[in-house]
Design an enzyme around this catalytic site. Structure first.
Site, PDB file in Angstrom:
ATOM      1  N   HIS A  71     -58.925 -10.755 -17.509  1.00 28.47           N
ATOM      2  CA  HIS A  71     -57.584 -10.467 -17.991  1.00 28.47           C
ATOM      3  C   HIS A  71     -57.685 -10.058 -19.456  1.00 28.47           C
ATOM      4  CE1 HIS A  71     -55.110 -12.995 -14.901  1.00 28.47           C
ATOM      5  NE2 HIS A  71     -56.146 -12.398 -14.329  1.00 28.47           N
ATOM      6  N   GLU A  73     -56.028 -10.925 -22.022  1.00 29.58           N
ATOM      7  CA  GLU A  73     -55.964 -12.053 -22.957  1.00 29.58           C
ATOM      8  C   GLU A  73     -57.315 -12.740 -23.111  1.00 29.58           C
ATOM      9  OE1 GLU A  73     -53.970 -11.369 -20.307  1.00 29.58           O
ATOM     10  OE2 GLU A  73     -52.182 -12.626 -20.405  1.00 29.58           O
ATOM     11  N   CYS A 101     -50.597 -15.783 -17.699  1.00 25.53           N
ATOM     12  CA  CYS A 101     -50.667 -16.625 -16.507  1.00 25.53           C
ATOM     13  C   CYS A 101     -51.218 -17.999 -16.898  1.00 25.53           C
ATOM     14  CB  CYS A 101     -51.566 -15.967 -15.465  1.00 25.53           C
ATOM     15  SG  CYS A 101     -53.322 -15.927 -15.952  1.00 25.53           S
ATOM     16  N   CYS A 104     -54.844 -17.830 -18.458  1.00 27.17           N
ATOM     17  CA  CYS A 104     -54.879 -17.323 -19.835  1.00 27.17           C
ATOM     18  C   CYS A 104     -54.212 -18.300 -20.799  1.00 27.17           C
ATOM     19  CB  CYS A 104     -54.225 -15.955 -19.902  1.00 27.17           C
ATOM     20  SG  CYS A 104     -55.173 -14.708 -18.992  1.00 27.17           S
TER      21      CYS A 104
END
Length: 168
Positions: A71, A73, A101, A104
């Site tokens: 991801h 992040e 999410c 993260c």
């Protein structure tokens, strides 16, 4: 893939405005999100700031790397830690186009992140106020200052357009 729902988040509130530096970083995060979409990833982009300077930029790379943890992040957290030589990121701000999410958000708590700024809320899976409140859970060892809704319309439109194209 489940349906992504982006919209306003009635449970979270912003107590400060974004700085000019954070607004510029969101523009860079949107560019990184568009780049992620170009290789088939969900268009989420993130930027890490330290001392007002950009130290990391990334878009989602799950499809590109075939890595479920890639991801945007997490990628900027990893890059920021490598650049600063420490996993403690308490003086770092992460600017991201979509509400993080649980994975993260958990990484942000564990990194002792100083500040998070995000654009669109994720009413289906957001972990920073929409579904869960990971960054402000007093049971955890760290809380992260958060500003929501920065360039939310642009961030949400990018995601909606991406999924509309995927469905057609």
């Amino acid at each position: 893939m489940g349906k992504l729902t982006v919209g306003s988040n009635p449970t979270a509130s912003a107590t400060m405005d974004a700085s000019a530096i954070e607004l510029n970083a969101m523009t860079q995060a949107l560019d990184a999100a568009r780049q992620a979409a170009s290789w088939g990833d969900v268009p989420v982009g993130a930027v890490a700031l330290y001392g007002g300077e950009v130290i990391a930029v990334a878009g989602n790379e799950r499809e590109r790397r075939q890595d479920p943890s890639a991801h945007a992040e997490l990628l900027v957290l990893r890059d920021a830690a490598a650049k600063l030589g420490t996993w403690r990121l308490n003086d770092v701000t992460v600017v991201v186009t979509l509400e993080p999410c649980t994975m993260c958000a958990g990484a942000m708590v564990n990194a002792r992140l100083g500040r998070l700024v995000y654009g669109a809320t994720d009413l289906k899976a957001g972990a920073v106020g929409s579904r869960y409140n990971v960054l402000s859970d007093p049971r955890l060892n760290h809380e992260v200052e958060t500003l929501i809704g920065v360039q939310a319309e642009a961030c949400g439109a990018l995601l909606k357009d991406f999924f509309a194209t995927k469905r057609s």
